[in-house]
Design a protein around this motif. Sequence first.
Motif, short mmCIF file in Angstrom:
data_model
loop_
_atom_site.label_atom_id
_atom_site.label_comp_id
_atom_site.label_asym_id
_atom_site.label_seq_id
_atom_site.Cartn_x
_atom_site.Cartn_y
_atom_site.Cartn_z
N VAL B 1 0.85 -1.21 0.00
CA VAL B 1 0.00 0.00 0.00
C VAL B 1 0.88 1.25 0.00
O VAL B 1 1.88 1.32 0.71
N PHE B 2 0.52 2.22 -0.82
CA PHE B 2 1.25 3.48 -0.89
C PHE B 2 0.42 4.55 -0.19
O PHE B 2 -0.78 4.65 -0.43
N SER B 3 1.06 5.38 0.62
CA SER B 3 0.22 6.37 1.28
C SER B 3 -0.17 7.46 0.30
O SER B 3 -1.31 7.93 0.32
N THR B 4 0.73 7.86 -0.62
CA THR B 4 0.36 8.84 -1.64
C THR B 4 0.90 8.43 -3.01
O THR B 4 2.09 8.11 -3.16
N ILE B 5 0.00 8.41 -4.01
CA ILE B 5 0.40 8.19 -5.40
C ILE B 5 0.11 9.46 -6.18
O ILE B 5 -0.98 10.02 -6.06
N THR B 6 1.08 9.90 -6.96
CA THR B 6 0.85 11.07 -7.81
C THR B 6 0.85 10.64 -9.27
O THR B 6 1.79 9.96 -9.73
N ILE B 7 -0.21 11.00 -9.97
CA ILE B 7 -0.36 10.62 -11.38
C ILE B 7 -0.21 11.87 -12.25
O ILE B 7 -0.97 12.83 -12.10
N VAL B 8 0.78 11.84 -13.13
CA VAL B 8 1.02 12.99 -14.01
C VAL B 8 0.37 12.69 -15.36
O VAL B 8 0.82 11.79 -16.08
N GLY B 9 -0.70 13.41 -15.67
CA GLY B 9 -1.45 13.15 -16.91
C GLY B 9 -2.64 12.27 -16.59
O GLY B 9 -2.53 11.04 -16.53
N VAL B 10 -3.81 12.89 -16.36
CA VAL B 10 -4.98 12.13 -15.90
C VAL B 10 -5.96 11.95 -17.06
O VAL B 10 -7.02 12.55 -17.10
N GLY B 11 -5.59 11.14 -18.03
CA GLY B 11 -6.46 10.82 -19.16
C GLY B 11 -7.07 9.44 -18.96
O GLY B 11 -7.37 9.05 -17.83
N LEU B 12 -7.24 8.71 -20.06
CA LEU B 12 -7.83 7.37 -19.97
C LEU B 12 -7.00 6.46 -19.06
O LEU B 12 -7.53 5.82 -18.15
N ILE B 13 -5.68 6.41 -19.29
CA ILE B 13 -4.82 5.50 -18.53
C ILE B 13 -4.60 6.02 -17.11
O ILE B 13 -4.83 5.30 -16.13
N GLY B 14 -4.20 7.29 -17.00
CA GLY B 14 -3.97 7.87 -15.67
C GLY B 14 -5.24 7.86 -14.82
O GLY B 14 -5.21 7.51 -13.64
N GLY B 15 -6.36 8.20 -15.44
CA GLY B 15 -7.63 8.21 -14.71
C GLY B 15 -8.03 6.82 -14.26
O GLY B 15 -8.51 6.62 -13.14
N SER B 16 -7.81 5.83 -15.13
CA SER B 16 -8.16 4.45 -14.76
C SER B 16 -7.26 3.95 -13.64
O SER B 16 -7.70 3.19 -12.76
N MET B 17 -5.97 4.36 -13.67
CA MET B 17 -5.07 3.96 -12.58
C MET B 17 -5.55 4.55 -11.26
O MET B 17 -5.52 3.88 -10.23
N GLY B 18 -5.97 5.82 -11.29
CA GLY B 18 -6.47 6.45 -10.08
C GLY B 18 -7.69 5.74 -9.55
O GLY B 18 -7.78 5.40 -8.36
N LEU B 19 -8.66 5.49 -10.43
CA LEU B 19 -9.88 4.77 -10.03
C LEU B 19 -9.54 3.42 -9.42
O LEU B 19 -10.05 3.04 -8.37
N ALA B 20 -8.65 2.69 -10.12
CA ALA B 20 -8.31 1.33 -9.68
C ALA B 20 -7.52 1.36 -8.38
O ALA B 20 -7.74 0.54 -7.48
N ALA B 21 -6.60 2.31 -8.25
CA ALA B 21 -5.78 2.39 -7.03
C ALA B 21 -6.64 2.72 -5.83
O ALA B 21 -6.44 2.19 -4.73
N ARG B 22 -7.63 3.60 -6.05
CA ARG B 22 -8.52 3.95 -4.93
C ARG B 22 -9.46 2.81 -4.60
O ARG B 22 -9.67 2.47 -3.44
N ARG B 23 -10.00 2.16 -5.62
CA ARG B 23 -10.96 1.08 -5.36
C ARG B 23 -10.29 -0.10 -4.66
O ARG B 23 -10.87 -0.72 -3.77
N THR B 24 -9.06 -0.45 -5.10
CA THR B 24 -8.38 -1.60 -4.51
C THR B 24 -7.77 -1.25 -3.16
O THR B 24 -7.33 -2.15 -2.43
N GLN B 28 -3.75 5.41 -0.47
CA GLN B 28 -4.61 6.12 0.47
C GLN B 28 -5.04 7.46 -0.09
O GLN B 28 -6.10 7.97 0.20
N ARG B 29 -4.17 8.02 -0.95
CA ARG B 29 -4.39 9.38 -1.46
C ARG B 29 -3.83 9.41 -2.87
O ARG B 29 -2.71 8.96 -3.10
N VAL B 30 -4.62 9.89 -3.81
CA VAL B 30 -4.16 9.98 -5.19
C VAL B 30 -4.21 11.44 -5.64
O VAL B 30 -5.26 12.08 -5.59
N ILE B 31 -3.05 11.96 -6.04
CA ILE B 31 -2.97 13.35 -6.51
C ILE B 31 -2.80 13.32 -8.02
O ILE B 31 -1.96 12.60 -8.56
#
Lengths: 291, 291
Positions: B1-24, B28-31
């Motif tokens: 588990v990562f306490s903070t993940i930062t995604i640079v570029g929130v498109g199809l792939i970045g957005g899906s990673m954020g959704l998936a990281a939060r759901r799973t 704990q926090r996605v920026i």
Amino acid sequence: VFSTITIVGVGLIGGSMGLAARRTGIAQRVIGVGRDQAKLQQAIKLGAINEASTDLAVAVRDADLMVVCTPVNSIAQFVLAAATHAKPQALITDAGSTKATIVKEVEAGLQKLDCQAQFVGSHPMAGSEKNGAEHARADLFEGRAVIVTPGEHSSHESVDSIEGFWQALGANVFRLSPSEHDRAVAAISHVPHVVASALAAGTPPEYFPLVAGGWLDATRIAAGDPELWRQILSQNRSHVLNGIAAFEKVLAALRDALESENDTQLRNLLQAGKNARDVVGSRHSPARNPG
Amino acid sequence: VFSTITIVGVGLIGGSMGLAARRTGIAQRVIGVGRDQAKLQQAIKLGAINEASTDLAVAVRDADLMVVCTPVNSIAQFVLAAATHAKPQALITDAGSTKATIVKEVEAGLQKLDCQAQFVGSHPMAGSEKNGAEHARADLFEGRAVIVTPGEHSSHESVDSIEGFWQALGANVFRLSPSEHDRAVAAISHVPHVVASALAAGTPPEYFPLVAGGWLDATRIAAGDPELWRQILSQNRSHVLNGIAAFEKVLAALRDALESENDTQLRNLLQAGKNARDVVGSRHSPARNPG
């Protein structure tokens, strides 16, 4: 409305025609003809046909409309056999992916037989890589293009009847000469099939576990039946060869732009592909694309 | 588990990673980092990220993991900028469709910066012709291949962490060298893209109204963004050119068989394409193919 329609070859296309003809009420009675009793019984269970027969002569006797949905190499012979046993002035059409060879053979044969049956060729642009009546759908032709190809001896009346039949099943009907048809479908169906086959056949098997949706989409039609497609490509040989040459030119332009590091040209060619895909895609609801 | 993940570029792939990281619960926090405030706010609304920033330096300050999901030409510079502002020993990965150029530039840059951040390249094989966070899906990576490409300076620990991250999102992880990756994806993704573009661009517009599912499938990926794909093809130039040459050979064999009326050879080549498609298709549930 036709009181009896006989469908020769009850697979995906023939089965869908039966389902659609019965659902729309365009036919009161649908008879299916095939060689395999088990498959015919399945088609009855699926509701694609009311009755089944393995005897063409018996099955076409009462038909007002006969539709031959067999592989392209056997269409002409089944049309002529149907014509021989049909009522005078009965209508016959087909669902073959090529037209010039079939129309020519049928028209010559009908003249020789001195037969009054009317043949008008059709090609519903609604196939799939799947075969068999179990994949048939009553809505397969809704919103789909169907190309109707009158021959030299087709009466206006019979062409109108065949076009009306397809329209009753929900199709968008286009009228082309057999050779115009063959040139068009070489570009939009036969060349894409060859290209998809080459892509699939050329992929090193060690990379299979890595593929994603792009490869699966681009190669989907390569899953079609090889013998059916061999017949189609062979019957449309010259147009398909011209179409492959035209495709190879565009591919070479893309390759040259990449090789010469001509970024502007490479982007322009990719943009041209996107423009074409976007224009066509916007006319088709994604939900209607066969899976 | 990562306490903070930062995604640079929130498109199809970045957005899906954020959704998936939060759901799973893997994060704990996605920026999310981007240039466009409106798009970042939309990504927050969609649940893809918790917080947004247009300032990379601020957004990566607390991150344990940073994922750069920008077009391939800008990945290396964003990775290096993130490394400069990140905590010591923070992990960085990307989602680019090419790997050798990016890994080389990043490793050289990190050495020059004398930076302790760890970079391990990734390529999720789960794109689509669609862009934008509005198409993002929490299950985009489930059952999908993700290729992880350790560089010369990647520690075992960091490679294991990145692989564990993708596995937590449901992906099937494959480990390849950057150049093995580039050769493989040339064959299964980049060459199919060029071929689909050539097919779409080469279709005479007067035939557009006649097209059916086969053309739509075979050309679907040609709708991808031309500039993104120009960058990908250019970064993987030599492997793509080799892949196009290999494809042209198979296509020429099909053409020759058709031209010389060698029916056996034509059917065998079509069968080879079907065999490949059937083997790969059987591993992918049709429902999971992107529409």
